[in-house]
Write a protein that holds these residues in place. Structure first.
Motif, PDB file in Angstrom:
ATOM      1  N   LEU A   1      31.800  43.311  39.696  1.00  8.78           N
ATOM      2  CA  LEU A   1      31.366  42.594  40.909  1.00  8.78           C
ATOM      3  C   LEU A   1      32.524  42.205  41.814  1.00  8.78           C
ATOM      4  O   LEU A   1      33.511  41.612  41.363  1.00  8.78           O
ATOM      5  CB  LEU A   1      30.593  41.326  40.500  1.00  8.78           C
ATOM      6  CG  LEU A   1      30.133  40.419  41.661  1.00  8.78           C
ATOM      7  CD1 LEU A   1      29.155  41.150  42.577  1.00  8.78           C
ATOM      8  CD2 LEU A   1      29.510  39.141  41.114  1.00  8.78           C
TER       9      LEU A   1
ATOM     10  N   ILE B   1      40.040  43.229  48.469  1.00  3.14           N
ATOM     11  CA  ILE B   1      40.956  43.319  47.331  1.00  3.14           C
ATOM     12  C   ILE B   1      41.309  44.759  46.981  1.00  3.14           C
ATOM     13  O   ILE B   1      40.552  45.689  47.247  1.00  3.14           O
ATOM     14  CB  ILE B   1      40.289  42.722  46.062  1.00  3.14           C
ATOM     15  CG1 ILE B   1      38.850  43.240  45.956  1.00  3.14           C
ATOM     16  CG2 ILE B   1      40.362  41.209  46.063  1.00  3.14           C
ATOM     17  CD1 ILE B   1      38.220  43.051  44.636  1.00  3.14           C
ATOM     18  N   HIS B   2      42.464  44.910  46.362  1.00  5.71           N
ATOM     19  CA  HIS B   2      42.696  46.048  45.488  1.00  5.71           C
ATOM     20  C   HIS B   2      42.129  45.619  44.136  1.00  5.71           C
ATOM     21  O   HIS B   2      42.568  44.627  43.559  1.00  5.71           O
ATOM     22  CB  HIS B   2      44.188  46.354  45.357  1.00  5.71           C
ATOM     23  CG  HIS B   2      44.785  46.995  46.561  1.00  5.71           C
ATOM     24  ND1 HIS B   2      44.778  48.355  46.758  1.00  5.71           N
ATOM     25  CD2 HIS B   2      45.389  46.453  47.639  1.00  5.71           C
ATOM     26  CE1 HIS B   2      45.374  48.634  47.909  1.00  5.71           C
ATOM     27  NE2 HIS B   2      45.747  47.503  48.468  1.00  5.71           N
TER      28      HIS B   2
ATOM     29  N   TYR C   1      40.596  35.019  41.574  1.00  5.92           N
ATOM     30  CA  TYR C   1      41.040  36.359  41.947  1.00  5.92           C
ATOM     31  C   TYR C   1      40.669  36.722  43.389  1.00  5.92           C
ATOM     32  O   TYR C   1      40.590  37.899  43.728  1.00  5.92           O
ATOM     33  CB  TYR C   1      40.440  37.390  40.988  1.00  5.92           C
ATOM     34  CG  TYR C   1      40.689  37.077  39.537  1.00  5.92           C
ATOM     35  CD1 TYR C   1      41.941  37.303  38.961  1.00  5.92           C
ATOM     36  CD2 TYR C   1      39.683  36.547  38.732  1.00  5.92           C
ATOM     37  CE1 TYR C   1      42.180  37.011  37.624  1.00  5.92           C
ATOM     38  CE2 TYR C   1      39.911  36.257  37.392  1.00  5.92           C
ATOM     39  CZ  TYR C   1      41.157  36.494  36.856  1.00  5.92           C
ATOM     40  OH  TYR C   1      41.389  36.198  35.531  1.00  5.92           O
TER      41      TYR C   1
ATOM     42  N   THR D   1      43.377  38.993  45.264  1.00  9.03           N
ATOM     43  CA  THR D   1      44.115  39.908  44.406  1.00  9.03           C
ATOM     44  C   THR D   1      44.764  41.014  45.229  1.00  9.03           C
ATOM     45  O   THR D   1      44.089  41.735  45.936  1.00  9.03           O
ATOM     46  CB  THR D   1      43.163  40.539  43.370  1.00  9.03           C
ATOM     47  OG1 THR D   1      42.652  39.496  42.563  1.00  9.03           O
ATOM     48  CG2 THR D   1      43.872  41.549  42.506  1.00  9.03           C
TER      49      THR D   1
HETATM   50  N1  LIG Z   1      37.427  44.663  38.175  1.00 10.02           N
HETATM   51  C1  LIG Z   1      37.545  43.671  39.084  1.00 10.02           C
HETATM   52  C2  LIG Z   1      36.481  42.768  39.274  1.00 10.02           C
HETATM   53  C3  LIG Z   1      36.630  41.770  40.233  1.00 10.02           C
HETATM   54  N2  LIG Z   1      37.783  41.685  40.946  1.00 10.02           N
HETATM   55  C4  LIG Z   1      37.965  40.639  41.946  1.00 10.02           C
HETATM   56  C5  LIG Z   1      36.869  40.697  42.998  1.00 10.02           C
HETATM   57  C6  LIG Z   1      35.983  39.547  42.691  1.00 10.02           C
HETATM   58  O1  LIG Z   1      35.425  39.048  43.884  1.00 10.02           O
HETATM   59  C7  LIG Z   1      36.932  38.576  42.004  1.00 10.02           C
HETATM   60  C8  LIG Z   1      36.275  37.615  41.045  1.00 10.02           C
HETATM   61  O2  LIG Z   1      35.560  38.351  40.078  1.00 10.02           O
HETATM   62  P1  LIG Z   1      34.743  37.534  38.952  1.00 10.02           P
HETATM   63  O3  LIG Z   1      33.861  36.499  39.612  1.00 10.02           O
HETATM   64  O4  LIG Z   1      34.101  38.511  38.035  1.00 10.02           O
HETATM   65  O5  LIG Z   1      35.963  36.805  38.212  1.00 10.02           O
HETATM   66  P2  LIG Z   1      35.974  35.612  37.160  1.00 10.02           P
HETATM   67  O6  LIG Z   1      34.617  35.002  37.018  1.00 10.02           O
HETATM   68  O7  LIG Z   1      36.631  36.091  35.933  1.00 10.02           O
HETATM   69  O8  LIG Z   1      36.953  34.600  37.861  1.00 10.02           O
HETATM   70  P3  LIG Z   1      36.632  33.556  39.031  1.00 10.02           P
HETATM   71  O9  LIG Z   1      36.743  32.217  38.396  1.00 10.02           O
HETATM   72  O10 LIG Z   1      37.691  33.835  40.032  1.00 10.02           O
HETATM   73  O11 LIG Z   1      35.241  33.881  39.523  1.00 10.02           O
HETATM   74  O12 LIG Z   1      37.856  39.388  41.314  1.00 10.02           O
HETATM   75  C9  LIG Z   1      38.813  42.584  40.743  1.00 10.02           C
HETATM   76  O13 LIG Z   1      39.851  42.515  41.403  1.00 10.02           O
HETATM   77  N3  LIG Z   1      38.674  43.567  39.816  1.00 10.02           N
END
Ligand SMILES: Nc1ccn([C@H]2C[C@H](O)[C@@H](COP(=O)(O)OP(=O)(O)OP(=O)(O)O)O2)c(=O)n1
Length: 178
Positions: free
Chosen positions: A109, A116-117, A158, A161
């Motif tokens: 997602l 982002i990359h 993130y 990123t």
């Molecule tokens: N394979 C991936 C998946 C996601 N993202 C980036 C784009 C998303 O918008 C962001 C956040 O993804 P998640 O919500 O899945 O991340 P987490 O729940 O782990 O962290 P957060 O607390 O930031 O939501 O990270 C990324 O760079 N690479």
């Protein structure tokens, strides 16, 4: 709703979708064909969610790099993608799947508002040679329902990123969060 290729193209032209670099030849009926970047972080030790992931970083040479089963590789998309209007799902495709490659472990997602990359969590079923900037999967864009959230308020880890990111859970665990 998922955007069609022509809808992705129109949104890109209108500035509602960022795909950089962009090549209209990479559009397919419901997706954009994204590419593997040219760097890998090789994670081949035991991991601990409460500690930074140890890794060795390598450039993928033009002659290719062989991925091995049992190793976690953190990679990156060649393209920076995102949208203020749409959410994104990053997937592999028929071709990489048939080579036994997982392009991510469990993180497809991209939130609306993030450009982002992508960090890839790559695994291989069999030893397989991959090449920098090879087509690696399909990216789809999804129309969102409801009021957009503010990521500054939510403090997502993130959101901006720029390169390959290891898991940042250790930062929260060090701060006493569960
Ligand atoms: N394979 C991936 C998946 C996601 N993202 C980036 C784009 C998303 O918008 C962001 C956040 O993804 P998640 O919500 O899945 O991340 P987490 O729940 O782990 O962290 P957060 O607390 O930031 O939501 O990270 C990324 O760079 N690479």
């Amino acid at each position: 709703m998922i955007l069609t290729g022509p809808a992705i193209a129109a949104a890109q032209t209108a500035g509602e979708i960022v795909i950089d670099p962009y090549d209209p030849a990479r559009l397919s009926p419901n997706a954009y064909d994204w590419r593997l970047g040219d760097t890998l972080r090789i994670c081949d030790t035991d991991l601990d969610a409460a500690s930074p992931t140890p890794y060795a970083e390598t450039a993928i040479p033009d002659s290719g790099y062989v991925l091995h089963p049992g190793v976690l590789y953190l990679g990156i998309t060649h393209e920076r993608t995102g949208s203020e209007a749409y959410a994104q799902f990053l997937n592999g495709n028929r071709t990489t799947g048939a080579l036994g490659i997982w392009v991510h472990v469990s993180a497809p997602l991209g939130h609306q508002g993030h450009a982002i990359h992508w960090t890839l969590e790559i695994r291989a079923a069999r030893p397989v040679r991959v090449y920098p900037r090879m087509t690696f999967g399909k990216l789809v864009f999804l129309r969102c329902l409801g009021t957009p959230a503010s990521y500054q308020q939510h403090g997502l880890k993130y959101a901006a990123t720029a390169g390959i990111d290891i898991s940042r859970l250790y930062e929260e665990l060090a701060g006493g969060a569960t």
